[in-house]
Scaffold this motif. Sequence first.
Motif, mmCIF file in Angstrom:
data_model
loop_
_atom_site.group_PDB
_atom_site.id
_atom_site.type_symbol
_atom_site.label_atom_id
_atom_site.label_comp_id
_atom_site.label_asym_id
_atom_site.label_seq_id
_atom_site.Cartn_x
_atom_site.Cartn_y
_atom_site.Cartn_z
ATOM 1 N N UNK A 1 0.871 -1.173 0.000
ATOM 2 C CA UNK A 1 0.000 0.000 0.000
ATOM 3 C C UNK A 1 0.908 1.223 0.000
ATOM 4 N N UNK A 2 0.757 2.071 -1.016
ATOM 5 C CA UNK A 2 1.523 3.302 -1.104
ATOM 6 C C UNK A 2 0.551 4.478 -1.137
ATOM 7 N N UNK B 1 -1.890 5.112 0.611
ATOM 8 C CA UNK B 1 -3.271 4.676 0.783
ATOM 9 C C UNK B 1 -3.856 3.918 -0.389
ATOM 10 N N UNK B 2 -3.053 3.668 -1.440
ATOM 11 C CA UNK B 2 -3.584 3.006 -2.618
ATOM 12 C C UNK B 2 -2.600 2.017 -3.216
ATOM 13 N N UNK B 3 -2.889 1.605 -4.440
ATOM 14 C CA UNK B 3 -2.027 0.687 -5.160
ATOM 15 C C UNK B 3 -0.854 1.437 -5.786
ATOM 16 N N UNK B 4 0.284 0.779 -5.984
ATOM 17 C CA UNK B 4 1.362 1.405 -6.765
ATOM 18 C C UNK B 4 0.836 1.829 -8.139
ATOM 19 N N UNK B 5 1.359 2.917 -8.677
ATOM 20 C CA UNK B 5 0.824 3.496 -9.912
ATOM 21 C C UNK B 5 0.799 2.497 -11.065
ATOM 22 N N UNK B 6 1.865 1.732 -11.227
ATOM 23 C CA UNK B 6 1.905 0.789 -12.352
ATOM 24 C C UNK B 6 0.862 -0.308 -12.187
ATOM 25 N N UNK B 7 0.640 -0.761 -10.949
ATOM 26 C CA UNK B 7 -0.377 -1.785 -10.708
ATOM 27 C C UNK B 7 -1.771 -1.225 -10.960
ATOM 28 N N UNK B 8 -2.023 0.000 -10.508
ATOM 29 C CA UNK B 8 -3.314 0.637 -10.785
ATOM 30 C C UNK B 8 -3.508 0.765 -12.293
ATOM 31 N N UNK B 9 -2.438 1.141 -13.007
ATOM 32 C CA UNK B 9 -2.511 1.239 -14.463
ATOM 33 C C UNK B 9 -2.803 -0.096 -15.121
ATOM 34 N N UNK B 10 -2.287 -1.178 -14.547
ATOM 35 C CA UNK B 10 -2.576 -2.503 -15.083
ATOM 36 C C UNK B 10 -4.077 -2.777 -15.036
#
Length: 197
Positions: free
Chosen positions: A85-86, A88-97
């Motif tokens: 958790x970064x 409060x959310x997902x890492x940017x690349x994972x969110x982009x996935x």
Amino acid sequence: MPAKRIFVLNGHPAETSLSRTIAETYAEAAQAAGHEVRITHLRDLSFDPDNGVAGYDAQKPLEADLIALRTDVDWAEHFMMSTPMWWGGLPAKLKGLFDRTFQPGWAFDTRKTTAIGMPLPLLTGRSARAFVTSDTPTLYFGLLYRKALMRQIKGQIFEFVGMKPARVTNFAPASHPKDGAVERWLKEVAQLGAEGR
């Protein structure tokens, strides 16, 4: 317990991490128990994480790595993800996935709705689990932040596309764990991997 087809996604963008260790521990235990396992590390995937368009009418063509990821999810009966958790959310690349891959027409259908008016989920018939590492103490995470990221992963990603049951486990504090904590966490991960859940 019958063998399952399990897709494991290490959602940490670094080469080495606790998330990677969790993913590999889970995969190894699952394989040893007779499950079929495919594992992917986010770091190894090459794609533009920015959706780059407004709405769903003009979707950006998927890169080969995202097409392969879809193939693995289609194949799987159980989806497992490990992530930090970064902010409060997902890492940017994972969110982009997720932004790029879990699109309508494959993960859900906005033209059809459920009884409560939500888009029809298209990835049904699969269960899911996520392991989230964080530095926010578990009690504080629950009382102050209402486990927001855990609720997002469970309800707004996994269950939204039809993956049920969906479970999320939080391990904290991860950067400076107490003595023996990581060993206990990995023992739990291995047990769940062996059980395919």
